[in-house]
Design a protein around this motif. Structure first.
Motif, PDB file in Angstrom:
ATOM      1  N   ALA A  52       0.875  -1.389   0.033  1.00 57.53           N
ATOM      2  CA  ALA A  52      -0.024  -0.179  -0.165  1.00 57.53           C
ATOM      3  C   ALA A  52       0.947   1.188   0.082  1.00 57.53           C
ATOM      4  O   ALA A  52       0.496   2.116  -0.828  1.00 57.53           O
ATOM      5  N   TRP A  53       2.183   1.200   0.814  1.00 64.53           N
ATOM      6  CA  TRP A  53       2.782   2.215   0.912  1.00 64.53           C
ATOM      7  C   TRP A  53       3.402   2.576  -0.692  1.00 64.53           C
ATOM      8  O   TRP A  53       3.787   3.939  -0.834  1.00 64.53           O
ATOM      9  N   VAL A  54       4.134   1.479  -1.078  1.00 63.37           N
ATOM     10  CA  VAL A  54       4.556   1.754  -2.348  1.00 63.37           C
ATOM     11  C   VAL A  54       3.413   2.079  -3.581  1.00 63.37           C
ATOM     12  O   VAL A  54       4.003   3.119  -4.196  1.00 63.37           O
ATOM     13  N   MET A  55       2.248   1.764  -3.328  1.00 58.89           N
ATOM     14  CA  MET A  55       1.287   2.419  -4.195  1.00 58.89           C
ATOM     15  C   MET A  55       0.966   3.722  -4.092  1.00 58.89           C
ATOM     16  O   MET A  55       0.715   4.580  -4.799  1.00 58.89           O
ATOM     17  N   ARG A  56       1.199   4.287  -2.780  1.00 64.31           N
ATOM     18  CA  ARG A  56       0.866   5.565  -2.335  1.00 64.31           C
ATOM     19  C   ARG A  56       2.138   6.437  -3.040  1.00 64.31           C
ATOM     20  O   ARG A  56       1.796   7.622  -3.484  1.00 64.31           O
ATOM     21  N   GLY A  57       3.372   5.985  -2.896  1.00 65.35           N
ATOM     22  CA  GLY A  57       4.517   6.601  -3.551  1.00 65.35           C
ATOM     23  C   GLY A  57       4.309   6.862  -5.008  1.00 65.35           C
ATOM     24  O   GLY A  57       4.790   7.779  -5.517  1.00 65.35           O
ATOM     25  N   TRP A  58       3.640   5.862  -5.638  1.00 66.63           N
ATOM     26  CA  TRP A  58       3.556   5.835  -7.179  1.00 66.63           C
ATOM     27  C   TRP A  58       2.557   6.912  -7.448  1.00 66.63           C
ATOM     28  O   TRP A  58       2.620   7.567  -8.389  1.00 66.63           O
ATOM     29  N   SER A  76       9.567   9.590  -3.987  1.00 67.26           N
ATOM     30  CA  SER A  76       8.358   9.918  -3.763  1.00 67.26           C
ATOM     31  C   SER A  76       7.623   9.191  -2.362  1.00 67.26           C
ATOM     32  O   SER A  76       7.139   9.525  -1.563  1.00 67.26           O
ATOM     33  N   THR A  77       7.946   8.027  -2.446  1.00 66.45           N
ATOM     34  CA  THR A  77       7.680   6.895  -1.313  1.00 66.45           C
ATOM     35  C   THR A  77       8.561   7.327  -0.127  1.00 66.45           C
ATOM     36  O   THR A  77       7.915   7.595   0.961  1.00 66.45           O
ATOM     37  N   ALA A  78       9.821   7.741  -0.239  1.00 68.63           N
ATOM     38  CA  ALA A  78      10.327   8.166   1.076  1.00 68.63           C
ATOM     39  C   ALA A  78       9.778   9.545   1.466  1.00 68.63           C
ATOM     40  O   ALA A  78       9.789   9.835   2.629  1.00 68.63           O
ATOM     41  N   CYS A  79       9.374  10.244   0.806  1.00 67.69           N
ATOM     42  CA  CYS A  79       8.825  11.713   1.149  1.00 67.69           C
ATOM     43  C   CYS A  79       7.364  11.234   1.926  1.00 67.69           C
ATOM     44  O   CYS A  79       7.326  11.932   2.966  1.00 67.69           O
ATOM     45  N   ILE A  80       6.608  10.500   1.548  1.00 65.75           N
ATOM     46  CA  ILE A  80       5.512  10.123   2.103  1.00 65.75           C
ATOM     47  C   ILE A  80       5.737   9.524   3.549  1.00 65.75           C
ATOM     48  O   ILE A  80       5.280   9.763   4.528  1.00 65.75           O
ATOM     49  N   PHE A  81       6.788   8.617   3.453  1.00 67.87           N
ATOM     50  CA  PHE A  81       7.209   8.079   4.763  1.00 67.87           C
ATOM     51  C   PHE A  81       7.619   8.954   5.907  1.00 67.87           C
ATOM     52  O   PHE A  81       7.113   8.741   6.915  1.00 67.87           O
ATOM     53  N   LEU A  82       8.474   9.836   5.374  1.00 67.57           N
ATOM     54  CA  LEU A  82       8.998  10.701   6.455  1.00 67.57           C
ATOM     55  C   LEU A  82       8.012  11.572   7.020  1.00 67.57           C
ATOM     56  O   LEU A  82       7.907  11.902   8.096  1.00 67.57           O
ATOM     57  N   SER A  83       6.932  12.129   6.277  1.00 64.90           N
ATOM     58  CA  SER A  83       5.872  13.038   6.719  1.00 64.90           C
ATOM     59  C   SER A  83       5.135  12.387   7.401  1.00 64.90           C
ATOM     60  O   SER A  83       4.504  12.998   8.527  1.00 64.90           O
ATOM     61  N   GLN A  84       4.702  11.235   6.996  1.00 65.96           N
ATOM     62  CA  GLN A  84       3.867  10.396   7.812  1.00 65.96           C
ATOM     63  C   GLN A  84       4.093   9.968   9.197  1.00 65.96           C
ATOM     64  O   GLN A  84       3.632   9.947  10.390  1.00 65.96           O
ATOM     65  N   THR A  85       5.805   9.736   9.222  1.00 66.00           N
ATOM     66  CA  THR A  85       6.187   9.557  10.521  1.00 66.00           C
ATOM     67  C   THR A  85       6.267  10.818  11.353  1.00 66.00           C
ATOM     68  O   THR A  85       5.933  10.466  12.807  1.00 66.00           O
ATOM     69  N   ALA A  86       6.412  11.760  10.835  1.00 67.69           N
ATOM     70  CA  ALA A  86       6.434  13.100  11.699  1.00 67.69           C
ATOM     71  C   ALA A  86       4.821  13.264  12.192  1.00 67.69           C
ATOM     72  O   ALA A  86       4.665  13.743  13.228  1.00 67.69           O
ATOM     73  N   ASN A  87       3.944  12.725  11.311  1.00 64.31           N
ATOM     74  CA  ASN A  87       2.667  12.905  11.729  1.00 64.31           C
ATOM     75  C   ASN A  87       2.434  12.035  12.970  1.00 64.31           C
ATOM     76  O   ASN A  87       1.129  12.350  13.637  1.00 64.31           O
ATOM     77  N   VAL A  98       6.801  18.548   6.470  1.00 62.40           N
ATOM     78  CA  VAL A  98       8.217  17.992   6.048  1.00 62.40           C
ATOM     79  C   VAL A  98       8.452  17.797   4.627  1.00 62.40           C
ATOM     80  O   VAL A  98       9.256  18.002   4.049  1.00 62.40           O
ATOM     81  N   ARG A  99       7.152  17.226   4.021  1.00 64.97           N
ATOM     82  CA  ARG A  99       7.371  16.836   2.711  1.00 64.97           C
ATOM     83  C   ARG A  99       7.720  18.225   2.001  1.00 64.97           C
ATOM     84  O   ARG A  99       8.074  18.139   0.877  1.00 64.97           O
ATOM     85  N   ILE A 100       7.183  19.289   2.287  1.00 65.39           N
ATOM     86  CA  ILE A 100       7.140  20.517   1.404  1.00 65.39           C
ATOM     87  C   ILE A 100       8.652  20.885   1.605  1.00 65.39           C
ATOM     88  O   ILE A 100       9.112  21.352   0.532  1.00 65.39           O
ATOM     89  N   PHE A 101       9.366  20.716   2.794  1.00 61.60           N
ATOM     90  CA  PHE A 101      10.718  21.181   2.832  1.00 61.60           C
ATOM     91  C   PHE A 101      11.590  20.392   1.822  1.00 61.60           C
ATOM     92  O   PHE A 101      12.362  20.677   1.330  1.00 61.60           O
ATOM     93  N   ILE A 102      11.259  18.926   1.771  1.00 59.38           N
ATOM     94  CA  ILE A 102      12.070  18.010   1.128  1.00 59.38           C
ATOM     95  C   ILE A 102      11.955  18.374  -0.430  1.00 59.38           C
ATOM     96  O   ILE A 102      12.809  18.252  -0.924  1.00 59.38           O
ATOM     97  N   THR A 288       4.917   2.327   9.105  1.00 59.76           N
ATOM     98  CA  THR A 288       5.314   3.852   8.750  1.00 59.76           C
ATOM     99  C   THR A 288       6.534   4.309   9.541  1.00 59.76           C
ATOM    100  O   THR A 288       7.454   4.805   8.771  1.00 59.76           O
ATOM    101  N   LEU A 289       6.603   3.739  10.669  1.00 59.21           N
ATOM    102  CA  LEU A 289       7.920   4.034  11.529  1.00 59.21           C
ATOM    103  C   LEU A 289       9.246   3.522  10.723  1.00 59.21           C
ATOM    104  O   LEU A 289      10.265   4.266  10.660  1.00 59.21           O
ATOM    105  N   ILE A 290       9.009   2.222  10.384  1.00 57.37           N
ATOM    106  CA  ILE A 290      10.292   1.659   9.674  1.00 57.37           C
ATOM    107  C   ILE A 290      10.750   2.486   8.452  1.00 57.37           C
ATOM    108  O   ILE A 290      11.925   2.515   8.149  1.00 57.37           O
ATOM    109  N   GLY A 291       9.528   2.688   7.816  1.00 56.81           N
ATOM    110  CA  GLY A 291       9.844   3.430   6.370  1.00 56.81           C
ATOM    111  C   GLY A 291      10.543   4.771   6.838  1.00 56.81           C
ATOM    112  O   GLY A 291      11.097   5.263   5.859  1.00 56.81           O
TER     113      GLY A 291
END
Length: 323
Positions: A52-58, A76-87, A98-102, A288-291
């Protein structure tokens, strides 16, 4: 200092309180329910969650591509992982900043493009899960009357937002604030409001949420339950619509409560409903945390400083100025 601390502590206390109450009321039956769990399904559910996360990245890659921002799937997947971890830590979904800064740091994207990409993603997410809820609702008996407006309001909001974008068209202004707003509207239109984007983002959003629902369906099998798939769909829909209101970091507590309540209304035992809801969210937050940790290594040392700054300061007026 106190205001910043309380903004984190209060939502966290609410989340812990909800979870503690849910577990306390079924504590006597909890261990027995856990003893029937099949760990093989835990591995399967985790694998489905990663998909599901890979699909979100795509999908996010497609959104950025619509704004002429070229990225790789891993980026793009790393962007989502980092911002969702912050959330999961920062309240009110401010981790999305965070995603905006990236995007600014790595792709020289403007802040308006970063915000616009988030708006497109959120609108497609909320409208898609609401549509899935409408599809599942007729097949679930005994749902409360307030479920229907909870599901229909996001759909109406999505339609109204699309009409607003269409009516606004292309506008300009000499006013700096208005020019930024009009530029964001133009970027959102460019990324989402044409047939190819609607088809691509709509289909991918449905796929993402079906896979997300399958994670919960596998968790249901993990405890040997036979809950109808329509009930699982409705539970995930209600859980995520409730989680969209940023009461607690990452929706912890409110998400589990919504899922467990929906399962119980459909006839599932309270202890089983609670365990399914908690384990489902633990899997999703764990991935999410591992990603998020992997994303920190992907982006390098500067991203660690970025996370710290985001937790402490947020966006300053100087940072919000367009280059």
């Amino acid at each position: 200092m106190w205001r910043r601390t309380s903004a984190i502590v209060v939502p966290t206390v609410i989340a812990v309180g909800i979870l503690a109450y849910m577990l306390w009321r079924v504590w006597d039956d909890l261990l027995m329910t856990l003893s029937h769990a099949d760990p093989i399904y835990l591995i399967v559910a985790t694998g489905v969650c990663v998909l599901a996360w890979v699909m979100r990245g795509w999908r996010y890659q497609a959104i950025l591509d619509g704004m002429a921002i070229r990225t790789s799937l891993s980026f793009s997947t790393a962007c989502i992982f980092l911002s969702q971890t912050a959330n999961l830590i920062i309240p009110a979904r401010l981790g999305d900043l965070v995603r905006i800064f990236i995007l600014k740091h790595e792709r020289l994207a403007t802040y308006s493009q970063g915000i616009s990409s988030l708006v497109v993603e959120r609108v497609f997410d909320v409208v898609t899960i609401a549509i899935l809820g409408v599809a599942a609702l007729p097949f679930v008996v005994g749902t409360p009357e307030w479920y229907l407006p909870l599901i229909l309001v996001p759909i109406a909001g999505g339609v109204a937002f699309a009409l607003f974008l269409w009516v606004m068209g292309e506008r300009t202004s000499e006013n700096r604030i208005l020019s930024i707003v009009f530029r964001m509207i133009s970027e959102i239109r460019e990324a989402s409001l044409h047939p190819r984007a609607l088809l691509l983002l709509g289909a991918s959003s449905i796929g993402i949420w079906v896979v997300d629902i399958l994670v919960c369906a596998v968790v249901v099998l993990m405890f040997g339950e036979q809950i109808p798939f329509a009930v699982v769909v409705l539970a995930i829909v209600v859980g995520n619509l409730v989680k969209a209101v940023p009461i607690t970091p990452g929706g912890v507590g409110t998400y589990e409560f919504a899922l467990a309540t929906t399962f119980e209304l459909a006839g599932t035992a309270p202890a089983t409903a609670t365990v399914i809801a908690v384990v489902d969210h633990l899997i999703k937050n764990g991935v999410t945390l591992i990603g998020g940790v992997a994303a920190l290594y992907f982006f390098g040392d500067w991203s660690v400083a970025l996370m710290r700054r985001s937790f402490k300061e947020g966006l300053s007026k100087e940072e919000l100025r367009e280059p």
